[in-house]
Structure formats: C-alpha cells, structure tokens
Write a protein that holds these residues in place. Structure first.
Motif, PDB file in Angstrom:
ATOM      1  N   VAL A 158       0.836  -1.195   0.000  1.00 38.02           N
ATOM      2  CA  VAL A 158       0.000   0.000   0.000  1.00 38.02           C
ATOM      3  C   VAL A 158       0.875   1.250   0.000  1.00 38.02           C
ATOM      4  CG1 VAL A 158      -0.184  -0.050   2.523  1.00 38.02           C
ATOM      5  CG2 VAL A 158      -1.866   1.214   1.193  1.00 38.02           C
ATOM      6  N   ILE A 159       0.438   2.252  -0.739  1.00 37.21           N
ATOM      7  CA  ILE A 159       1.056   3.566  -0.649  1.00 37.21           C
ATOM      8  C   ILE A 159      -0.002   4.549  -0.154  1.00 37.21           C
ATOM      9  CG2 ILE A 159       2.847   3.174  -2.371  1.00 37.21           C
ATOM     10  CD1 ILE A 159       1.223   4.585  -4.427  1.00 37.21           C
ATOM     11  N   VAL A 160       0.408   5.391   0.781  1.00 36.80           N
ATOM     12  CA  VAL A 160      -0.479   6.412   1.339  1.00 36.80           C
ATOM     13  C   VAL A 160      -0.134   7.731   0.659  1.00 36.80           C
ATOM     14  CG1 VAL A 160      -1.247   7.593   3.427  1.00 36.80           C
ATOM     15  CG2 VAL A 160      -0.533   5.193   3.544  1.00 36.80           C
ATOM     16  N   MET A 161      -1.131   8.365   0.050  1.00 38.40           N
ATOM     17  CA  MET A 161      -0.915   9.635  -0.637  1.00 38.40           C
ATOM     18  C   MET A 161      -1.538  10.779   0.140  1.00 38.40           C
ATOM     19  SD  MET A 161      -1.233   9.035  -4.764  1.00 38.40           S
ATOM     20  CE  MET A 161      -0.711  10.742  -5.078  1.00 38.40           C
ATOM     21  N   TYR A 162      -0.844  11.917   0.091  1.00 39.29           N
ATOM     22  CA  TYR A 162      -1.379  13.130   0.695  1.00 39.29           C
ATOM     23  C   TYR A 162      -0.910  14.327  -0.122  1.00 39.29           C
ATOM     24  CZ  TYR A 162      -2.729  16.720   4.010  1.00 39.29           C
ATOM     25  OH  TYR A 162      -3.324  17.817   4.578  1.00 39.29           O
ATOM     26  N   ALA A 163      -1.836  15.163  -0.546  1.00 40.96           N
ATOM     27  CA  ALA A 163      -1.539  16.391  -1.290  1.00 40.96           C
ATOM     28  C   ALA A 163      -0.641  16.121  -2.500  1.00 40.96           C
ATOM     29  CB  ALA A 163      -0.899  17.426  -0.366  1.00 40.96           C
ATOM     30  N   GLY A 164      -0.940  15.028  -3.216  1.00 36.67           N
ATOM     31  CA  GLY A 164      -0.235  14.754  -4.464  1.00 36.67           C
ATOM     32  C   GLY A 164       1.093  14.050  -4.325  1.00 36.67           C
ATOM     33  N   GLN A 165       1.474  13.667  -3.108  1.00 33.60           N
ATOM     34  CA  GLN A 165       2.747  12.975  -2.886  1.00 33.60           C
ATOM     35  C   GLN A 165       2.525  11.680  -2.112  1.00 33.60           C
ATOM     36  OE1 GLN A 165       5.136  15.984  -0.802  1.00 33.60           O
ATOM     37  NE2 GLN A 165       6.347  16.231  -2.666  1.00 33.60           N
ATOM     38  N   ILE A 166       3.460  10.742  -2.276  1.00 35.26           N
ATOM     39  CA  ILE A 166       3.462   9.540  -1.453  1.00 35.26           C
ATOM     40  C   ILE A 166       4.106   9.893  -0.118  1.00 35.26           C
ATOM     41  CG2 ILE A 166       4.426   7.217  -1.178  1.00 35.26           C
ATOM     42  CD1 ILE A 166       4.253   6.895  -4.199  1.00 35.26           C
ATOM     43  N   VAL A 167       3.387   9.653   0.981  1.00 35.15           N
ATOM     44  CA  VAL A 167       3.946   9.942   2.303  1.00 35.15           C
ATOM     45  C   VAL A 167       4.367   8.671   3.030  1.00 35.15           C
ATOM     46  CG1 VAL A 167       2.714  12.122   2.547  1.00 35.15           C
ATOM     47  CG2 VAL A 167       1.651  10.013   3.383  1.00 35.15           C
ATOM     48  N   GLU A 168       3.862   7.513   2.575  1.00 41.02           N
ATOM     49  CA  GLU A 168       4.305   6.245   3.159  1.00 41.02           C
ATOM     50  C   GLU A 168       4.094   5.131   2.144  1.00 41.02           C
ATOM     51  OE1 GLU A 168       4.153   3.726   7.348  1.00 41.02           O
ATOM     52  OE2 GLU A 168       3.181   5.676   7.173  1.00 41.02           O
ATOM     53  N   ASN A 169       5.056   4.197   2.108  1.00 45.04           N
ATOM     54  CA  ASN A 169       5.016   3.072   1.180  1.00 45.04           C
ATOM     55  C   ASN A 169       5.515   1.832   1.915  1.00 45.04           C
ATOM     56  OD1 ASN A 169       5.394   1.156  -0.834  1.00 45.04           O
ATOM     57  ND2 ASN A 169       6.207   2.619  -2.311  1.00 45.04           N
ATOM     58  N   THR A 170       4.657   0.822   2.039  1.00 46.16           N
ATOM     59  CA  THR A 170       5.043  -0.368   2.786  1.00 46.16           C
ATOM     60  C   THR A 170       4.095  -1.517   2.453  1.00 46.16           C
ATOM     61  OG1 THR A 170       5.516  -1.193   5.020  1.00 46.16           O
ATOM     62  CG2 THR A 170       3.608   0.240   4.783  1.00 46.16           C
ATOM     63  N   ASP A 171       4.325  -2.676   3.071  1.00 41.89           N
ATOM     64  CA  ASP A 171       3.371  -3.775   2.914  1.00 41.89           C
ATOM     65  C   ASP A 171       2.197  -3.549   3.857  1.00 41.89           C
ATOM     66  OD1 ASP A 171       3.750  -5.701   5.489  1.00 41.89           O
ATOM     67  OD2 ASP A 171       5.682  -4.835   4.913  1.00 41.89           O
ATOM     68  N   VAL A 172       1.088  -4.198   3.569  1.00 41.82           N
ATOM     69  CA  VAL A 172      -0.155  -3.935   4.300  1.00 41.82           C
ATOM     70  C   VAL A 172      -0.022  -4.257   5.784  1.00 41.82           C
ATOM     71  CG1 VAL A 172      -2.551  -4.671   4.558  1.00 41.82           C
ATOM     72  CG2 VAL A 172      -1.654  -4.184   2.296  1.00 41.82           C
ATOM     73  N   ARG A 173       0.591  -5.382   6.099  1.00 41.48           N
ATOM     74  CA  ARG A 173       0.716  -5.775   7.513  1.00 41.48           C
ATOM     75  C   ARG A 173       1.486  -4.720   8.303  1.00 41.48           C
ATOM     76  NH1 ARG A 173       0.230 -10.585  10.220  1.00 41.48           N
ATOM     77  NH2 ARG A 173      -0.162 -11.656   8.239  1.00 41.48           N
ATOM     78  N   THR A 174       2.589  -4.216   7.735  1.00 45.51           N
ATOM     79  CA  THR A 174       3.391  -3.212   8.428  1.00 45.51           C
ATOM     80  C   THR A 174       2.618  -1.917   8.619  1.00 45.51           C
ATOM     81  OG1 THR A 174       5.436  -4.153   7.526  1.00 45.51           O
ATOM     82  CG2 THR A 174       5.559  -1.914   8.372  1.00 45.51           C
TER      83      THR A 174
END
Length: 332
Positions: free
Chosen positions: A227-243
């Motif tokens: 999963v990647i978490v996006m905020y205001a047009g940028q990726i703010v976190e990128n990791t596996d779902v469990r983490t």
C-alpha cells in the motif's frame, strides 16, 4: 511476483486553470509486480484518481498533462503515447474499473453492445463468437440470466450487477494490469464483499497485477499486498499492508488508522484528523501535512521532507531524519 508490470517514475501531473498552473500529483514513484495488488489510499483530493487517469492516458486534454516523469508498462514507456496508440493498450493490456458504473455505462446501448467494443477492437472474433464470449464472462462474474441480460440496458440492473458488468468489461481481453478506482464506493456492505471476493478470484486465476484506489482502509486490509499512502499529491508512506496496520510511521497514516472504529472500545465520537486536504494551489511551503500534524515543529513549516527509507517501509517525515540518511529518489 518479480516481473514489473507497471512502473511510475517521478510522475508530475499539471492542470491549466483560470488561476494558473496547478499540480495535483507531484513526484510520485511506485511499481506493481505481476500477480500483486498495490493499494493507493488517502482522502479525497490527495491525487489518487488523477494518478490512475495519468496511467490510463485519460487526463482531460489539453488542460491536464504529464509535466515530468514517465510511466512504463512491462518496460515500455507509455506516458507520452498519442490517443490512437493508447487505445490499442486500453482494454487489452491495461483496463480500468471506474467507481460509478451508472455514469461509466452508456444508457442508450445494451450491455452486449457495450461489452462487444473491446472485442471488436482487439480481436478478430465474429459476431456469434463475441456474443458467446460476453455471455461466458457475465456468468464468470456471477451475473444470472446472462443470455437475457446481454440484451438489457444499464438502468434495468441493480448497482451490484452494473459493477459486475464493469468488471466483465475490464476483464474481457484478460489485461496484464487492472486499475480499480473506488470499485465498491456506491455499493452496500454485502455487495462490496462479493465484489472484492470476485476481484481477488479473477486476479488470482489470471495472475494479473492490480492497482486498487480507495479511501477505505478495510478494503486495503482485505485485498492488497502493498500500500502507498498519498497526501496532497505525494506519497507519504510506502510499505506492505501488515506493516502499515501494525506500525504506521507517517502522522497522516497514523491519523487514518486512528479514525477507524474499534470493536472493543466504546466512545462517544470517533477520532478525526483536524483540517482538510489543501488544494493543489494552497499546499504549505514545508511539509504538506504540517498544518494538520500533531507532531509539527519548526523545520516542518519551512522545508519539504524527502521520502526516507526505514527498513521495509519509506516515509516522508522529518521525525525520522535521525534514523536514516538514505533519501529515496525512486521507490523500489
């Protein structure tokens, strides 16, 4: 799961508006591997759908365009193909399920007429063979009376059935990459579960890659590998779902997870992140999340943080500057 199906490198999308140029997607990097489901999560206005439209080559021309970066499908650059070249890919190598099937299906054409379009464009099947293929696909996605429904119109079907039609439309030519943009938003909970199970089954049986865009963390937990978490047009976190669910790093990710209702806790009100996602033309000078972050300090308001590598996840936050000196230019 090592074959890269989709690679997005430093994607920057801009729109021409009456107020000038705005940039809703800024420097996005990710990849989706064969047989993998990558989720993109965030509030409305974070740039999720614009990213998917850029991948599909469906940005509204001439106002929307890719300003920088590149998109590769199985190593082939597709980010600057013309519309004719993209039409050869769409529906064949890459397909998309939109979030509202009633606005995606043409009300004046039958289900069969609409589903026959990609087969006419990408195969050499005759009329009888096309009809038979469509009926088989409708049955595969769990639509009863497929021989009758093929001749019916979208308004004659329920929301769940229309979404199944959209899935069958996307799957007719067995694409290598399926993009699903909020595929269960307009459906009730029971139908949502059925649609998600169906998508997982089809993805598994065809070993295709899937890019799932949603604001629902429950859908992410149920469906995705990474999963990647996006905020205001940028990726703010990128990791596996469990983490992400066990150890979220970015304050925005932590806020999203804290806002989920918990079965074993009774509270009068749910937690919510204060404020709203800034408009593309109103993003703060420093960290985009600084105006809403409970951990903000002086540097956050003046300098934009890079994407930092932290073990098996990456995070765009100055809180972790001391933990790593590795700045990620491209997310691997």
């Amino acid at each position: 799961m090592n074959n890269k199906i989709l690679e997005v490198k430093n994607l920057q999308v801009q729109f021409k508006t009456s107020m000038g140029i705005v940039q809703p997607v800024s420097g996005v990097d990710f990849q989706v591997n064969e047989g993998e489901t990558l989720g993109i999560v965030g509030e409305s206005g974070c740039g999720k759908s614009v990213t998917s439209l850029a991948v599909m080559g469906l940005l509204p021309s001439p106002t929307g365009y890719i300003a920088e970066g590149e998109i590769l499908l199985e190593g082939k650059k597709i980010s600057h193909l013309n519309d004719r070249e993209m039409r050869k890919l769409r529906g064949n190598d890459i397909a998309m399920i939109f979030q509202e099937p009633m606005t995606s299906l043409n009300p004046v054409f039958t289900i069969g007429e609409q589903l026959s379009e990609p087969l006419r464009q990408h195969t050499k099947l005759g009329k009888k063979e096309i009809r038979q293929r469509i009926i088989e696909m409708l049955k595969l996605v769990g639509i009863p009376r497929s021989e009758e429904i093929i001749d019916e119109y979208p308004h004659q079907l329920s929301g769940g059935m229309r979404q199944r039609v959209m899935i069958s439309l996307a799957m007719l030519c067995k694409p290598k990459l399926l993009i699903a943009d909020e595929p269960t938003t307009a459906l009730d909970v029971t139908i949502q579960a059925q649609i998600l199970d169906l998508m997982k089954k089809i993805k598994r049986e065809n070993q295709m890659a899937m890019l799932l865009i949603t604001h629902d963390l429950g859908v992410i937990a149920e469906t995705c590998d990474r999963v990647i978490v996006m905020y205001a047009g940028q990726i703010v976190e990128n990791t596996d779902v469990r983490t992400l669910f066990n150890d979220p790093k970015h304050p925005y990710s932590q806020g999203l997870l804290a806002s989920l209702p918990k079965m074993n806790e009774r509270k009068q009100s749910l937690y919510s992140i204060k404020g709203n996602v800034p408009r593309p033309d109103e993003i703060p000078k420093g960290c985009a999340f600084s105006t809403r972050c409970p951990h903000v300090f002086d540097k956050c308001r003046t300098e934009r943080p890079p994407l930092l590598k932290l073990n098996n996840q990456s995070c765009r936050c100055w809180l972790y500057e001391a933990e790593t000196q590795e700045v990620m230019s491209h997310v691997k």
